[in-house]
Scaffold this motif. Structure first.
Motif, PDB file in Angstrom:
ATOM      1  N   SER A 110      38.818  15.228  80.489  1.00  0.00           N
ATOM      2  CA  SER A 110      37.308  15.342  80.480  1.00  0.00           C
ATOM      3  C   SER A 110      36.787  14.020  80.872  1.00  0.00           C
ATOM      4  CB  SER A 110      36.804  15.822  79.059  1.00  0.00           C
ATOM      5  OG  SER A 110      35.340  15.874  79.073  1.00  0.00           O
ATOM      6  N   PRO A 111      35.992  14.009  82.061  1.00  0.00           N
ATOM      7  CA  PRO A 111      35.402  12.875  82.429  1.00  0.00           C
ATOM      8  C   PRO A 111      34.037  12.507  81.963  1.00  0.00           C
ATOM      9  CG  PRO A 111      34.759  14.830  83.901  1.00  0.00           C
ATOM     10  CD  PRO A 111      35.725  15.330  82.960  1.00  0.00           C
ATOM     11  N   ILE A 112      33.674  13.498  80.855  1.00  0.00           N
ATOM     12  CA  ILE A 112      32.507  13.062  80.136  1.00  0.00           C
ATOM     13  C   ILE A 112      32.605  13.629  78.694  1.00  0.00           C
ATOM     14  CG2 ILE A 112      31.061  13.059  82.030  1.00  0.00           C
ATOM     15  CD1 ILE A 112      30.178  15.894  81.692  1.00  0.00           C
ATOM     16  N   VAL A 113      31.439  13.507  77.753  1.00  0.00           N
ATOM     17  CA  VAL A 113      31.460  14.005  76.560  1.00  0.00           C
ATOM     18  C   VAL A 113      30.674  15.282  76.727  1.00  0.00           C
ATOM     19  CG1 VAL A 113      30.365  13.558  74.228  1.00  0.00           C
ATOM     20  CG2 VAL A 113      31.549  11.891  75.149  1.00  0.00           C
ATOM     21  N   GLY A 114      30.858  16.350  76.094  1.00  0.00           N
ATOM     22  CA  GLY A 114      30.148  17.391  76.470  1.00  0.00           C
ATOM     23  C   GLY A 114      30.540  18.582  75.645  1.00  0.00           C
ATOM     24  N   THR A 115      30.455  19.883  76.123  1.00  0.00           N
ATOM     25  CA  THR A 115      30.967  21.405  75.580  1.00  0.00           C
ATOM     26  C   THR A 115      31.837  21.859  76.401  1.00  0.00           C
ATOM     27  OG1 THR A 115      29.093  21.318  74.067  1.00  0.00           O
ATOM     28  CG2 THR A 115      30.418  23.389  74.475  1.00  0.00           C
ATOM     29  N   PHE A 116      33.029  22.310  76.028  1.00  0.00           N
ATOM     30  CA  PHE A 116      34.179  22.641  77.158  1.00  0.00           C
ATOM     31  C   PHE A 116      33.846  24.200  77.305  1.00  0.00           C
ATOM     32  CE2 PHE A 116      38.198  24.834  77.676  1.00  0.00           C
ATOM     33  CZ  PHE A 116      38.809  24.336  78.692  1.00  0.00           C
ATOM     34  N   GLU A 144      29.765  21.084  79.677  1.00  0.00           N
ATOM     35  CA  GLU A 144      28.197  20.860  79.541  1.00  0.00           C
ATOM     36  C   GLU A 144      27.955  19.752  78.835  1.00  0.00           C
ATOM     37  OE1 GLU A 144      24.440  23.029  77.706  1.00  0.00           O
ATOM     38  OE2 GLU A 144      26.275  23.716  77.166  1.00  0.00           O
ATOM     39  N   ALA A 145      27.038  18.848  79.635  1.00  0.00           N
ATOM     40  CA  ALA A 145      26.443  17.687  78.882  1.00  0.00           C
ATOM     41  C   ALA A 145      25.008  17.733  79.477  1.00  0.00           C
ATOM     42  CB  ALA A 145      27.150  16.343  79.608  1.00  0.00           C
ATOM     43  N   MET A 146      24.187  17.873  77.980  1.00  0.00           N
ATOM     44  CA  MET A 146      22.691  17.674  78.241  1.00  0.00           C
ATOM     45  C   MET A 146      22.235  18.725  79.382  1.00  0.00           C
ATOM     46  SD  MET A 146      22.284  13.379  78.001  1.00  0.00           S
ATOM     47  CE  MET A 146      20.896  13.563  78.933  1.00  0.00           C
ATOM     48  N   LYS A 147      22.603  19.972  79.130  1.00  0.00           N
ATOM     49  CA  LYS A 147      22.268  21.020  79.855  1.00  0.00           C
ATOM     50  C   LYS A 147      22.414  21.121  81.143  1.00  0.00           C
ATOM     51  CE  LYS A 147      20.087  22.904  76.332  1.00  0.00           C
ATOM     52  NZ  LYS A 147      20.935  23.704  75.397  1.00  0.00           N
ATOM     53  N   LEU A 148      23.406  20.190  81.653  1.00  0.00           N
ATOM     54  CA  LEU A 148      23.886  20.010  82.888  1.00  0.00           C
ATOM     55  C   LEU A 148      25.524  20.500  82.845  1.00  0.00           C
ATOM     56  CD1 LEU A 148      22.860  16.568  84.500  1.00  0.00           C
ATOM     57  CD2 LEU A 148      21.829  18.751  84.891  1.00  0.00           C
ATOM     58  N   MET A 149      25.760  21.507  83.852  1.00  0.00           N
ATOM     59  CA  MET A 149      27.189  22.036  83.875  1.00  0.00           C
ATOM     60  C   MET A 149      28.095  21.250  84.778  1.00  0.00           C
ATOM     61  SD  MET A 149      26.818  24.428  81.607  1.00  0.00           S
ATOM     62  CE  MET A 149      25.486  25.414  80.844  1.00  0.00           C
ATOM     63  N   ASN A 150      28.965  20.685  84.370  1.00  0.00           N
ATOM     64  CA  ASN A 150      29.817  19.934  85.313  1.00  0.00           C
ATOM     65  C   ASN A 150      31.194  20.590  85.458  1.00  0.00           C
ATOM     66  OD1 ASN A 150      28.370  17.317  85.271  1.00  0.00           O
ATOM     67  ND2 ASN A 150      28.399  17.813  83.108  1.00  0.00           N
TER      68      ASN A 150
END
Length: 186
Positions: A110-116, A144-150
């Protein structure tokens, strides 16, 4: 130590245990030298971390201090040591870490902290399943990080050997998500 509660919000676990406040916070004193104020602020920051609070507000005789920290879910399994001021944070260990011997497999992290998320929406099919063949640049999942889907893409052509995270679970920066067996170059 006194058992008085400072004004605080956001206890992480909703526990009801009292917050122990050192007596020196409750003592009155008209004028504090700058060094004493700095020490007081550091002590308050320690109190914030120790009690796992997201916010702490303290006011006494014209001195008002509000401290905040972001509370994140800690990974199950071994816990990384808290970083010391001026020192780089330690890389955490993950419960879903791949086996030590990945035998030539490529680990997608994962390149970021978020939800998988394994699919673009709750009612859609997953992007990939274990055993699927993937191409370099193909979308494997969303974080998903801060409502942005990566969209997280495959780094290689190959076959998905293992999916290491369950859908809708939190992930950390650098956490392994997939193991891919690369296709041999022709």
């Amino acid at each position: 130590m006194s058992k008085k509660k400072p004004s605080s919000t956001g206890a992480a676990s909703g526990r009801k245990a009292p917050i122990l406040v050192p007596d020196r916070f409750l003592e009155s004193g008209r004028s504090q030298p700058t060094e004493d104020r700095a020490k007081l602020i550091q002590d308050l920051a320690d109190l914030l971390r120790k009690n796992n609070l997201s916010e702490l507000e303290f006011e006494r005789e014209g001195l008002r201090v509000r401290l905040r920290q972001e509370l994140t879910a800690k990974p199950a399994g071994p816990v990384a040591q808290e970083p010391v001021a001026g020192q780089a944070p330690a890389i955490p260990s993950y419960a879903a870490a791949p086996p030590a011997d990945t035998g030539g497999l490529v680990t997608i992290t994962s390149p970021i902290v978020g939800t998988f998320y394994r699919s673009p929406s709750p009612d859609a099919d997953p992007y990939v399943e274990e055993g699927d063949t993937v191409k370099k640049g193909q979308v494997l999942c969303i974080v998903e990080a801060m409502k942005l889907m990566n969209e997280i893409e495959s780094e290689v052509d190959g076959r998905v050997v293992k999916i290491l995270v369950e859908s809708a679970k939190p992930v950390e920066y650098g956490q392994p998500l997939f193991l891919i067996e690369p296709t041999p170059a022709a």
